[in-house]
Every structure is written in structure tokens, then in C-alpha cells.
Scaffold this motif. Structure first.
Motif, short mmCIF file in Angstrom:
data_model
loop_
_atom_site.label_atom_id
_atom_site.label_comp_id
_atom_site.label_asym_id
_atom_site.label_seq_id
_atom_site.Cartn_x
_atom_site.Cartn_y
_atom_site.Cartn_z
N ALA A 63 -4.15 -16.98 -2.08
CA ALA A 63 -4.65 -15.79 -2.78
C ALA A 63 -5.80 -15.15 -2.00
CB ALA A 63 -5.09 -16.14 -4.20
N VAL A 64 -6.70 -15.96 -1.48
CA VAL A 64 -7.81 -15.44 -0.69
C VAL A 64 -7.27 -14.76 0.57
CG1 VAL A 64 -9.82 -16.09 0.70
CG2 VAL A 64 -9.53 -17.04 -1.58
N ALA A 65 -6.33 -15.41 1.25
CA ALA A 65 -5.75 -14.83 2.46
C ALA A 65 -5.06 -13.51 2.15
CB ALA A 65 -4.77 -15.81 3.11
N GLN A 66 -4.34 -13.44 1.03
CA GLN A 66 -3.67 -12.21 0.65
C GLN A 66 -4.70 -11.12 0.35
OE1 GLN A 66 -0.23 -11.42 0.57
NE2 GLN A 66 -1.18 -9.40 0.46
N GLY A 67 -5.78 -11.49 -0.33
CA GLY A 67 -6.84 -10.52 -0.61
C GLY A 67 -7.47 -9.98 0.65
N LEU A 68 -7.72 -10.85 1.62
CA LEU A 68 -8.29 -10.40 2.90
C LEU A 68 -7.33 -9.48 3.64
CD1 LEU A 68 -9.97 -13.73 4.06
CD2 LEU A 68 -11.12 -11.67 3.20
N MET A 69 -6.04 -9.79 3.59
CA MET A 69 -5.04 -8.91 4.22
C MET A 69 -5.01 -7.56 3.53
SD MET A 69 -1.94 -11.58 5.14
CE MET A 69 -0.75 -10.27 5.13
N ASP A 70 -5.08 -7.57 2.19
CA ASP A 70 -5.09 -6.31 1.45
C ASP A 70 -6.28 -5.45 1.84
OD1 ASP A 70 -2.79 -7.10 0.13
OD2 ASP A 70 -3.82 -7.66 -1.73
N VAL A 71 -7.45 -6.06 1.95
CA VAL A 71 -8.65 -5.31 2.34
C VAL A 71 -8.48 -4.76 3.74
CG1 VAL A 71 -11.10 -5.53 2.90
CG2 VAL A 71 -10.21 -6.54 0.79
N LYS A 72 -7.98 -5.57 4.65
CA LYS A 72 -7.78 -5.13 6.03
C LYS A 72 -6.83 -3.95 6.12
CE LYS A 72 -6.57 -6.85 10.61
NZ LYS A 72 -6.15 -8.02 11.40
N GLU A 73 -5.81 -3.95 5.27
CA GLU A 73 -4.81 -2.88 5.27
C GLU A 73 -5.23 -1.69 4.40
OE1 GLU A 73 -1.24 -4.88 4.09
OE2 GLU A 73 -1.13 -6.04 5.95
N GLY A 74 -6.38 -1.79 3.78
CA GLY A 74 -6.87 -0.69 2.95
C GLY A 74 -6.22 -0.62 1.58
N ASP A 75 -5.56 -1.68 1.17
CA ASP A 75 -4.90 -1.73 -0.14
C ASP A 75 -5.90 -2.22 -1.18
OD1 ASP A 75 -3.06 -1.73 -2.17
OD2 ASP A 75 -1.97 -3.49 -1.46
N THR A 76 -6.80 -1.35 -1.57
CA THR A 76 -7.86 -1.71 -2.51
C THR A 76 -7.95 -0.68 -3.62
OG1 THR A 76 -9.53 -0.49 -1.24
CG2 THR A 76 -9.22 -2.82 -0.69
N VAL A 77 -8.68 -1.01 -4.67
CA VAL A 77 -8.97 -0.07 -5.75
C VAL A 77 -10.47 -0.09 -6.01
CG1 VAL A 77 -6.71 -0.33 -6.86
CG2 VAL A 77 -8.59 -1.79 -7.55
N SER A 78 -10.95 0.97 -6.60
CA SER A 78 -12.38 1.03 -6.91
C SER A 78 -12.69 0.08 -8.07
CB SER A 78 -12.78 2.45 -7.29
OG SER A 78 -12.21 2.80 -8.54
N LEU A 79 -13.95 -0.27 -8.20
CA LEU A 79 -14.38 -1.13 -9.30
C LEU A 79 -14.08 -0.47 -10.65
CD1 LEU A 79 -15.74 -3.67 -10.33
CD2 LEU A 79 -17.96 -2.54 -10.04
N GLU A 80 -14.31 0.82 -10.71
CA GLU A 80 -14.04 1.54 -11.97
C GLU A 80 -12.56 1.47 -12.34
OE1 GLU A 80 -15.66 3.02 -9.31
OE2 GLU A 80 -17.66 2.60 -10.11
N ASP A 81 -11.68 1.68 -11.36
CA ASP A 81 -10.24 1.62 -11.63
C ASP A 81 -9.80 0.22 -12.02
OD1 ASP A 81 -10.05 4.32 -11.06
OD2 ASP A 81 -9.23 4.03 -9.04
N ALA A 82 -10.38 -0.79 -11.39
CA ALA A 82 -10.03 -2.18 -11.72
C ALA A 82 -10.45 -2.49 -13.14
CB ALA A 82 -10.70 -3.14 -10.74
N LYS A 83 -11.66 -2.08 -13.52
CA LYS A 83 -12.13 -2.31 -14.90
C LYS A 83 -11.23 -1.61 -15.90
CE LYS A 83 -17.09 -3.09 -14.20
NZ LYS A 83 -18.42 -2.54 -14.50
N ALA A 84 -10.85 -0.39 -15.60
CA ALA A 84 -9.98 0.37 -16.50
C ALA A 84 -8.62 -0.32 -16.65
CB ALA A 84 -9.81 1.80 -16.00
N ALA A 85 -8.08 -0.80 -15.54
CA ALA A 85 -6.77 -1.45 -15.56
C ALA A 85 -6.82 -2.76 -16.37
CB ALA A 85 -6.29 -1.74 -14.14
N LEU A 86 -7.97 -3.42 -16.35
CA LEU A 86 -8.13 -4.68 -17.07
C LEU A 86 -8.67 -4.48 -18.49
CD1 LEU A 86 -9.66 -6.83 -14.20
CD2 LEU A 86 -7.34 -6.97 -15.11
N GLY A 87 -8.99 -3.23 -18.83
CA GLY A 87 -9.53 -2.96 -20.16
C GLY A 87 -10.97 -3.43 -20.33
N ILE A 88 -11.69 -3.47 -19.25
CA ILE A 88 -13.10 -3.90 -19.27
C ILE A 88 -13.96 -2.69 -18.95
CG2 ILE A 88 -14.82 -5.42 -18.24
CD1 ILE A 88 -12.48 -7.14 -17.22
N GLU A 89 -14.94 -2.43 -19.81
CA GLU A 89 -15.84 -1.32 -19.49
C GLU A 89 -17.20 -1.53 -20.00
OE1 GLU A 89 -14.29 2.52 -18.99
OE2 GLU A 89 -12.38 1.89 -19.82
#
Length: 89
Positions: A63-89
Motif C-alpha cells: 500500500a505504501v509503495a502504491q501510494g508513492l507511485m501514485d504521488v510520483k505519477e501525480g494521481d493525488t487529490v486535495s485534502l478537501e476533496d479527500a475529506k468530502a469523499a470520506l464524509g469528514i469535515e
């Protein structure tokens, strides 16, 4: 969990004759046992707790390796979008 070859390598025939002894050894030492046939490794006997721990650690590392690959490839979301997707605000 270093393997002690003098203790942790067992011929498959020994497992057939006395499986309880091999399993007991694994439980007592918390080390895996390498089973051999004709001098070659064919299987590993490992305690259930050690197996589960290893599987969890492997999943975490993947999971960590996949996360690092995602960051390297620019496959990220903003903190605000992540909170919204998880229903956390």
C-alpha cells in the motif's frame, strides 16, 4: 526471525513420521521450518500468527509503495476533496 539451518531444515519424510514434532518446533521457536525433498526445499511450515503478521506487513508495504507511485505519477487529490469523499469535515 533468523533461520537456524541446523534446526529449521527438516526432510519431508520427518514431517510424515512425526508432524507434531515439526509443528511444535515451529510454535516454540517462532521460526519457519524449511521442508526438503531429495535435498531441495519444497515447502515452508510457519506458525499461524507469524504468517498473519507477515501477510499484514506485506499488504502495508504494498500500500505504501502504491501510494508513492501514485504521488510520483501525480494521481493525488486535495485534502478537501479527500475529506468530502470520506464524509469528514
Amino acid at each position: 526471525m533468523a533461520v537456524k539451518f541446523s534446526e529449521d531444515v527438516v526432510p519431508l519424510s520427518d514431517l510424515k513420521v512425526n508432524p507434531g514434532k515439526v509443528v511444535g518446533h515451529v510454535q516454540e521457536t517462532s521460526r519457519p521450518v524449511l521442508l526438503t525433498s531429495r535435498g531441495r526445499g519444497v515447502a515452508v511450515v510457519q506458525g499461524l500468527e507469524e504468517y498473519e503478521k507477515t501477510a499484514e506487513e506485506l499488504a502495508f508495504v504494498k500500500a505504501v509503495a502504491q501510494g508513492l507511485m501514485d504521488v510520483k505519477e501525480g494521481d493525488t487529490v486535495s485534502l478537501e476533496d479527500a475529506k468530502a469523499a470520506l464524509g469528514i469535515e
